[in-house]
Design an enzyme around this catalytic site. Structure first.
Site, PDB file in Angstrom:
ATOM      1  CG  ASP A  76      -1.901   1.137   1.220  1.00  0.00           C
ATOM      2  OD1 ASP A  76      -2.137   1.720   0.142  1.00  0.00           O
ATOM      3  OD2 ASP A  76      -2.433   1.472   2.295  1.00  0.00           O
ATOM      4  CG  ASP A 274      -3.982   4.218  -2.458  1.00  0.00           C
ATOM      5  OD1 ASP A 274      -3.148   3.392  -2.049  1.00  0.00           O
ATOM      6  OD2 ASP A 274      -5.046   4.459  -1.870  1.00  0.00           O
TER       7      ASP A 274
END
Ligand SMILES: *[C@@H]1O[C@H](CO)[C@@H](O)[C@H](O)[C@H]1NC(C)=O
Ligand SMILES: *[C@@H]1O[C@H](CO)[C@@H](O)[C@H](O)[C@H]1NC(C)=O
Ligand SMILES: *[C@@H]1O[C@H](CO)[C@@H](O)[C@H](O)[C@H]1NC(C)=O
Ligand SMILES: *[C@@H]1O[C@H](CO)[C@@H](O)[C@H](O)[C@H]1NC(C)=O
Ligand SMILES: *[C@@H]1O[C@H](CO)[C@@H](O)[C@H](O)[C@H]1NC(C)=O
Ligand SMILES: *[C@@H]1O[C@H](CO)[C@@H](O)[C@H](O)[C@H]1NC(C)=O
Length: 488
Positions: A76, A274
């Protein structure tokens, strides 16, 4: 357009927990130190990422503790803590919870590690914009990733969680969930002299490729096409701190097969790169115009998906969704239609998803773009088409078109002084030769059927209440579809 601090406020608030996940199975892959061709290229570490479409993300198989315990973590770029599942985590011992949130991947037992240290009890608490989260202790232990051993890394040890695997947050340390700042994985990578600057390159590769790669401390010129161009990371408007990989999206348009360009933006917008987010979220006004142009059906508040005619895959093979960053001379990433139109709905239908009866097309696919207000995220449906270099030290992002299915390697180190070097990749996309084993169909694993047509969009559980009892009332369709959509 709201400022990026909206996102931060949202991330920080303990928002309602929502449904997640699937039934992932641990998928062991060895991690290897990338051996460059010369000794100068020593200071990089390459970690393979397992592309699990069903699991909605890219998983790194790493190890924690002494002796090493294998754990799988979702990569992430949108968060900054590393956290792992405790072997006694509430989720992992409850079949009811796992039925809903997905079966726990590998857990970690602190009692079995001689290098485990407690930092503080009950101080770890993180929640993500999709409402999922985890709570527990902060601990320290050794993390081995891509052949690098990072010692005494502060990590969350999740005791209560609605996510069935740990996370590998590789964002700026300023964005850690803890109110007490600490040096995160990117700090320690440099402090322990493993890599020369806080940097990595992310190559997710083709939607259909089984693995991608994160390369710490370097970039690989065989993995992208043309010139690598850099843009500035934008600081948070209110605090001036660098907390997310926000960059300026100056233009978003489509190029049709016949070359016709249709522009969807009238002004530039900040977007966050992201990797922990499955889809791409654009401002509602832009997304709605795209949905109109493509005859897409926005059912995101019910089944979590935007439906689109699979016909685009065969009738418009050269169609691209084009993203330009940092002004008119900035990098352009072209996302081919077969990376943005996902043939995954049939798999969901097999396990009980009912698509709306009034869809104007029969061959139903889902769209890799959705709308959002407040903050905009370029997730995996965008990122797979890009080679992205993250230079946290110099606050720059390097972008180039990804060379999909590349097999060669030529690594260049990123130092504090060089920053992202001025380099050019390969001249054109490598030719792909079909092998008998490749299977481009997305399959979905699941149990039970979605007999509940409840509104998944409004599904919510008070975050403080992690009990199984809340699970029963949730729309079960979301445990099928929402399971593969992360916004981390
Ligand atoms: C992805 O997750 C699914 C669901 O748990 C699992 O069955 C599958 O083996 C995983 N695939 C890979 C490539 O890891
Ligand atoms: C990392 O630690 C493992 C033991 O946990 C050891 O076998 C390995 O050699 C170490 N690697 C490096 C590069 O120090
Ligand atoms: C975790 O959940 C248990 C019940 O499942 C609860 O008793 C405990 O207070 C929770 N801990 C935290 C830190 O929320
Ligand atoms: C990359 O490989 C996959 C199979 O893993 C194939 O389906 C896809 O078409 C290839 N992409 C390109 C651009 O060659
Ligand atoms: C090109 O394709 C687009 C989209 O399919 C269509 O709207 C347009 O009329 C076409 N233009 C020409 C010149 O054929
Ligand atoms: C689309 O519009 C934006 C804003 O008006 C402009 O900056 C950009 O150059 C346009 N892009 C194309 C491809 O025409």
């Amino acid at each position: 357009m709201k400022s990026l601090s909206t996102l931060l406020a949202l991330s920080a608030a303990l928002t309602p927990a929502i449904a997640q996940r699937v039934l992932p199975v641990s998928f062991a892959r060895s991690t290897q130190r990338q051996s460059g061709t010369t000794t100068q290229k020593r200071a990089t570490f390459s970690q393979e990422l397992n592309n699990n479409l069903t699991g909605g993300g890219y998983y790194a198989q790493v190890s924690v503790g002494t002796p090493p315990q294998a754990v799988e973590l979702i990569l992430d770029t949108g968060s900054s803590d590393v956290w792992i599942l405790d072997n006694n985590a509430n989720l992992c011992s409850s079949d009811k919870l796992q039925y809903y949130y997905g079966y726990c991947l590998s857990t970690y037992n602190p009692d079995d590690s001689s290098t485990y240290e407690i930092v503080s009890d009950d101080s770890f608490s993180i929640s993500y914009v999709d409402g999922s989260g985890a709570e527990g202790d902060y601990i320290k232990d050794t993390l081995s990733i891509g052949g690098a051993n990072i010692t005494s890394l502060q990590m969350g040890l999740a005791e209560n969680t609605t996510i069935n695997s740990g996370l590998l947050g590789v964002g700026f340390a300023a964005n850690v969930a803890s109110s007490k700042p600490y040096d995160n994985i990117m700090d320690l990578f440099v402090d322990q002299d493993l890599i020369p600057s806080q940097s990595y390159s992310l190559y997710l590769d083709d939607l259909r490729a089984e693995t991608g790669t994160i390369l710490f401390g370097g970039l690989d010129t065989k993995k992208f096409i043309g010139k690598l161009k850099t843009v500035d990371i934008q600081a948070d408007e209110d605090t001036g701190d660098y907390t997310s990989f926000a960059v300026e999206l100056s233009s978003m348009y489509t190029t049709a097969d016949n070359g016709t360009i249709k522009n969807y933006t009238s002004t530039s917008i900040p977007v966050i790169l992201d990797s922990g987010t499955t889809l791409t979220y654009l401002p509602t006004s832009i997304a709605n115009r795209i949905f109109d142009a493509f005859g897409a059906y926005d059912d995101s508040s019910y089944t979590g998906l935007v439906y689109i005619d699979c016909g685009y895959l065969t009738n418009n093979p050269d169609l691209t969704f084009d993203f330009q960053f940092g002004g008119t001379s900035g990098p352009i990433i072209k996302v081919p239609v077969d990376e943005m139109v996902l043939d995954n709905v049939k798999g969901y239908q097999e396990i009980g998803l009912d698509v709306p009866s009034d869809l104007p097309f029969d061959d139903v696919c889902s769209f890799g773009i959705q709308s959002n207000s407040g903050y905009y995220l370029l997730g995996d449906t965008f990122l797979r088409s890009a080679y992205v270099v993250y230079d946290l030290t110099n606050k720059k992002i390097g972008l180039a078109q990804s060379n999909l299915n590349a097999t060669e390697t030529d690594i260049v180190e990123i130092t504090k002084e060089s920053g992202i070097p001025d380099v050019t990749g390969v001249a054109s996309q490598v030719a792909y030769t079909e092998t008998a084993t490749s299977n481009p169909t997305v399959t979905v694993t699941g149990t039970g059927s979605a007999d509940d047509s409840g509104n998944a969009g409004t599904r919510s559980v008070p975050a403080a209440n992690w009990e199984a009892v809340t699970v029963a009332g949730l729309a079960s369709v979301f445990s099928l579809v929402g399971a593969s959509l992360f916004m981390l």
